[in-house]
Design a protein around this motif. Structure first.
Motif, mmCIF file in Angstrom:
data_model
loop_
_atom_site.group_PDB
_atom_site.id
_atom_site.type_symbol
_atom_site.label_atom_id
_atom_site.label_comp_id
_atom_site.label_asym_id
_atom_site.label_seq_id
_atom_site.Cartn_x
_atom_site.Cartn_y
_atom_site.Cartn_z
ATOM 1 N N THR A 115 -1.434 -0.211 10.158
ATOM 2 C CA THR A 115 -2.886 -0.252 9.993
ATOM 3 C C THR A 115 -3.433 -1.613 10.400
ATOM 4 O O THR A 115 -4.422 -1.720 11.133
ATOM 5 N N TRP A 173 -0.932 7.162 7.812
ATOM 6 C CA TRP A 173 0.145 7.444 6.872
ATOM 7 C C TRP A 173 1.492 7.018 7.433
ATOM 8 O O TRP A 173 1.638 6.823 8.641
ATOM 9 N N ARG A 174 2.446 6.878 6.535
ATOM 10 C CA ARG A 174 3.813 6.528 6.952
ATOM 11 C C ARG A 174 4.349 7.589 7.916
ATOM 12 O O ARG A 174 4.191 8.787 7.701
ATOM 13 N N ASN A 181 -6.898 -4.626 3.079
ATOM 14 C CA ASN A 181 -5.951 -3.569 3.448
ATOM 15 C C ASN A 181 -4.769 -3.563 2.489
ATOM 16 O O ASN A 181 -3.620 -3.441 2.892
ATOM 17 N N SER A 206 0.856 -1.182 0.000
ATOM 18 C CA SER A 206 0.000 0.000 0.000
ATOM 19 C C SER A 206 0.890 1.230 0.000
ATOM 20 O O SER A 206 2.056 1.158 0.393
ATOM 21 N N ASN A 207 0.346 2.367 -0.425
ATOM 22 C CA ASN A 207 1.060 3.629 -0.257
ATOM 23 C C ASN A 207 0.891 4.169 1.165
ATOM 24 O O ASN A 207 1.527 5.154 1.539
ATOM 25 N N HIS A 208 0.018 3.544 1.976
ATOM 26 C CA HIS A 208 -0.156 3.879 3.378
ATOM 27 C C HIS A 208 0.675 2.919 4.244
ATOM 28 O O HIS A 208 1.287 1.986 3.729
ATOM 29 N N ASP A 209 0.686 3.151 5.552
ATOM 30 C CA ASP A 209 1.418 2.282 6.472
ATOM 31 C C ASP A 209 0.556 1.053 6.751
ATOM 32 O O ASP A 209 -0.172 0.982 7.743
ATOM 33 N N TRP A 210 0.638 0.076 5.847
ATOM 34 C CA TRP A 210 -0.254 -1.071 5.952
ATOM 35 C C TRP A 210 0.086 -1.962 7.144
ATOM 36 O O TRP A 210 -0.810 -2.595 7.730
ATOM 37 N N HIS A 224 -10.288 2.034 4.325
ATOM 38 C CA HIS A 224 -9.725 3.293 3.841
ATOM 39 C C HIS A 224 -9.176 3.160 2.426
ATOM 40 O O HIS A 224 -9.931 3.072 1.477
ATOM 41 N N SER A 225 -7.838 3.128 2.265
ATOM 42 C CA SER A 225 -7.257 3.164 0.923
ATOM 43 C C SER A 225 -7.455 1.869 0.157
ATOM 44 O O SER A 225 -7.103 1.789 -1.023
ATOM 45 N N HIS A 237 -7.485 6.627 7.939
ATOM 46 C CA HIS A 237 -6.210 7.000 7.321
ATOM 47 C C HIS A 237 -5.065 6.834 8.322
ATOM 48 O O HIS A 237 -5.123 7.341 9.434
#
Length: 312
Positions: free
Chosen positions: A47, A254-255, A91, A40-44, A124-125, A252
């Motif tokens: 998360t 994020w990293r 996720n 993911s571009n998020h902190d999977w 979310h993402s 959300h």
């Protein structure tokens, strides 16, 4: 405590064996949940860890994690046993690398699982992902898609849903994060007992969420104060075959963040638990806590709750 230490501490609790429920139900007192992560571009990673903690702290869920392998050959062989779980939490997000995908057989297995009556939580993402996958678009109802792809739903001042055709308006996006005021549009077992309006922290309100928007019910919406100055759906549920899907832009992470306010919000945590219970059973018994946020006031859990728990 830094994020890496938290995730290491979480590892011992998130990789437990799942239950094998009959007809996607639960055995004993725990509901079996599978979280799919791996990219993911998020902190999977965080998360997954925090979501696992939220669910298991409620005493109602047992969470298993399946991390999609980074190696392409191993990824091609990855096949989770969806049928062993009452709820699957999605996720993963390939919006920045469309070549990262689930193997085709796993995509078909998820479609089959939900059509037969399984529950899918799009976290979310997760709704940014897999623009190549037509049935995924049908399952999630709406997601992060370009202007030409699907209908966008907007809420007007009279609480009517406006259906914006492909090619009109904009592609999906969001402004700055802010403390959004969630407004109930449709009463549902997930939000039964919630105030008509309540605040949640540090939230992205997606404008022009797009997709087929079929068999879809908008549960809540929020005013996009940082960008379009219009009102957009925040939570919705989708009927897909015999299955149930819950989708939301809340959550959300994020990293570089560690258990941020968006995840510490009592309203968000309560909704995660109640949505997962509804996906599993079609009803909700988890109570609305006395410290649930209001129209005027946020309600955040202490950071120490999560950090202390993961040290044990």
């Amino acid at each position: 405590m830094n994020t890496k230490s938290i995730l290491t501490a979480c590892a011992c609790i998130v990789f437990a064996l799942g239950f094998a429920p009959d007809s996607f139900a639960q055995k004993g007192k725990h509901i079996a949940v599978l979280i799919i992560d791996g990219f993911s571009n998020h902190d999977w990673k965080q998360t997954t860890a925090v979501t696992t903690w939220i669910l298991e702290q409620s005493g109602r869920f047992k969470v298993t994690v399946s991390t999609i392998p980074g190696d392409s050959l191993q990824r091609a062989a990855w096949t989770p046993e969806f049928g062993n779980y009452a709820v699957v939490i999605q996720n993963t997000n390939n919006i920045q690398n469309p070549r990262l995908r689930w193997p085709a057989h796993a995509e078909r297995e998820l479609e089959h699982y939900v059509k037969k009556g399984g529950g899918l939580y799009v976290l979310h993402s997760g709704n940014n992902a897999f623009s190549h996958w037509q049935e995924y678009d049908r399952m999630i109802g709406m997601g992060w898609r370009p202007k030409t792809s699907g209908y966008a739903l907007e809420i007007d001042a009279g609480k009517n849903i406006l259906r914006i055709p492909p090619g009109e308006g904009q592609g999906t996006g969001h402004g700055d994060r802010f403390n959004a005021q969630i407004q109930i549009l449709t009463r549902h077992p997930i939000n039964k007992g919630y105030p008509e309006q309540w605040q949640t922290a540090n939230t992205e309100v997606y404008h022009f969420p797009r997709g087929p928007a079929e068999e879809l019910t908008v549960l809540s919406y929020a005013y996009d104060s940082t960008s379009t100055k219009r009102m957009w759906p925040v939570e919705w549920v989708v009927k897909y075959g015999k299955g149930r899907v819950y989708n939301s832009s809340m959550g959300h992470l994020w990293r570089g963040e560690t258990y941020p306010p968006a995840y510490r919000c009592v309203g968000f945590q309560t909704t995660v638990i109640r949505a997962a219970e509804w996906l599993a059973k079609g009803k909700v018994t988890y109570p609305v806590p006395v410290d649930f946020p209001t129209k005027e006031k946020l309600s955040l859990r202490p950071e120490a709750d999560f950090i202390h728990s993961t040290k044990q």
